[in-house]
Scaffold this motif. Sequence first.
Motif, PDB file in Angstrom:
ATOM      1  N   ILE A   1       0.838  -1.206   0.000  1.00  0.00           N
ATOM      2  CA  ILE A   1       0.000   0.000   0.000  1.00  0.00           C
ATOM      3  C   ILE A   1       0.870   1.252   0.000  1.00  0.00           C
ATOM      4  N   THR A   2       1.963   1.241   0.763  1.00  0.00           N
ATOM      5  CA  THR A   2       2.888   2.380   0.790  1.00  0.00           C
ATOM      6  C   THR A   2       3.516   2.598  -0.579  1.00  0.00           C
ATOM      7  N   ALA A   3       3.958   1.511  -1.213  1.00  0.00           N
ATOM      8  CA  ALA A   3       4.580   1.609  -2.541  1.00  0.00           C
ATOM      9  C   ALA A   3       3.620   2.199  -3.559  1.00  0.00           C
ATOM     10  N   VAL A   4       2.390   1.734  -3.552  1.00  0.00           N
ATOM     11  CA  VAL A   4       1.396   2.225  -4.504  1.00  0.00           C
ATOM     12  C   VAL A   4       1.095   3.703  -4.250  1.00  0.00           C
ATOM     13  N   THR A   5       0.985   4.092  -2.975  1.00  0.00           N
ATOM     14  CA  THR A   5       0.710   5.488  -2.639  1.00  0.00           C
ATOM     15  C   THR A   5       1.833   6.400  -3.123  1.00  0.00           C
ATOM     16  N   VAL A   6       3.097   5.976  -2.925  1.00  0.00           N
ATOM     17  CA  VAL A   6       4.248   6.769  -3.398  1.00  0.00           C
ATOM     18  C   VAL A   6       4.211   6.905  -4.919  1.00  0.00           C
ATOM     19  N   ILE A   7       3.932   5.806  -5.606  1.00  0.00           N
ATOM     20  CA  ILE A   7       3.860   5.827  -7.076  1.00  0.00           C
ATOM     21  C   ILE A   7       2.825   6.837  -7.537  1.00  0.00           C
ATOM     22  N   ILE A   8       1.639   6.798  -6.942  1.00  0.00           N
ATOM     23  CA  ILE A   8       0.540   7.670  -7.366  1.00  0.00           C
ATOM     24  C   ILE A   8       0.860   9.133  -7.095  1.00  0.00           C
ATOM     25  N   LEU A   9       1.387   9.429  -5.899  1.00  0.00           N
ATOM     26  CA  LEU A   9       1.664  10.818  -5.531  1.00  0.00           C
ATOM     27  C   LEU A   9       2.804  11.417  -6.344  1.00  0.00           C
TER      28      LEU A   9
END
Length: 285
Positions: A275-283
């Motif tokens: 979830i952290t990885a996906v959030t960083v990618i999106i932001l």
Amino acid sequence: MNKLNGFLYGLLSSASFGLIPMFTIPAMQQGMQFESILLYRFAFATLDLGVILLIDGQSFRINRDIPSLFTGIFYLISAVFLFWGYKFMASGIATTLHFMYPVLTTLIMMLFFREKKSIWRFMAIALAVAGVFFLSQGDDSGSITFTGIFIVLLSALGYALYLVTVSQLKVGQMKGLRLTFYVFLFGSLLLFIGIGTTGHIQPIPNLHTAGNLAMLAIIPTVISNLALVRAVKCIGSTLTSVLGAMEPVTAVCVGIFMFGEPFTNSVGLGIILIITAVTVIILKR
């Protein structure tokens, strides 16, 4: 108020999509194969979306958008491998692995479309790989296998390819719900042909299962897509994508509280990392 509505729509979209296992697992427990479940989901969703388009007064005209319909192949591949993955591991873990599609989308864009590389993206990819590693350590039941992980990662890859092709196609103006309607219609036809060729379409065994299949088409399909469109209009695609983290969280909660699926520290850490990885990618996009 518009932003608050956008956040609520975004949470509704991702949380409702995370409810897929709630309606799928009981149908599987009644002896239905995932191919037949998917066919009913796609067919019922097509009918529901068609009614909504009629009520909304939107045109069904395709014009020059026929190439857009073939994106439905990738959407179908994603759905098939996700449902297949439920046979190999806990539904919450499978949904979390499927949630890696933004990471795979970024990889595809960097490798094949020369999207800008950055240290943040490489760090996010490393976090996602670490998350998969911790998930692969198992949930003490011995049910998680590398075969299952590979199958569900193919689901994430299918959805990533769907997103990339939709964004790269420059043909016509078909967007939103009309595109979703034709994606599900095209998927229904492919499933009908595929199942008819290799086996047979299972009848719905009872009213309870019929209700689950109807809810599978309505809540994590139609309502999720309607809420997604509303959320993007109110708060934009980036924040809507970040709120998508509710998808695996909801699925994990459903698996634990409804189906008694095991939950360990290793699984929890893997979910947090992904979830952290996906959030960083999106932001950072």
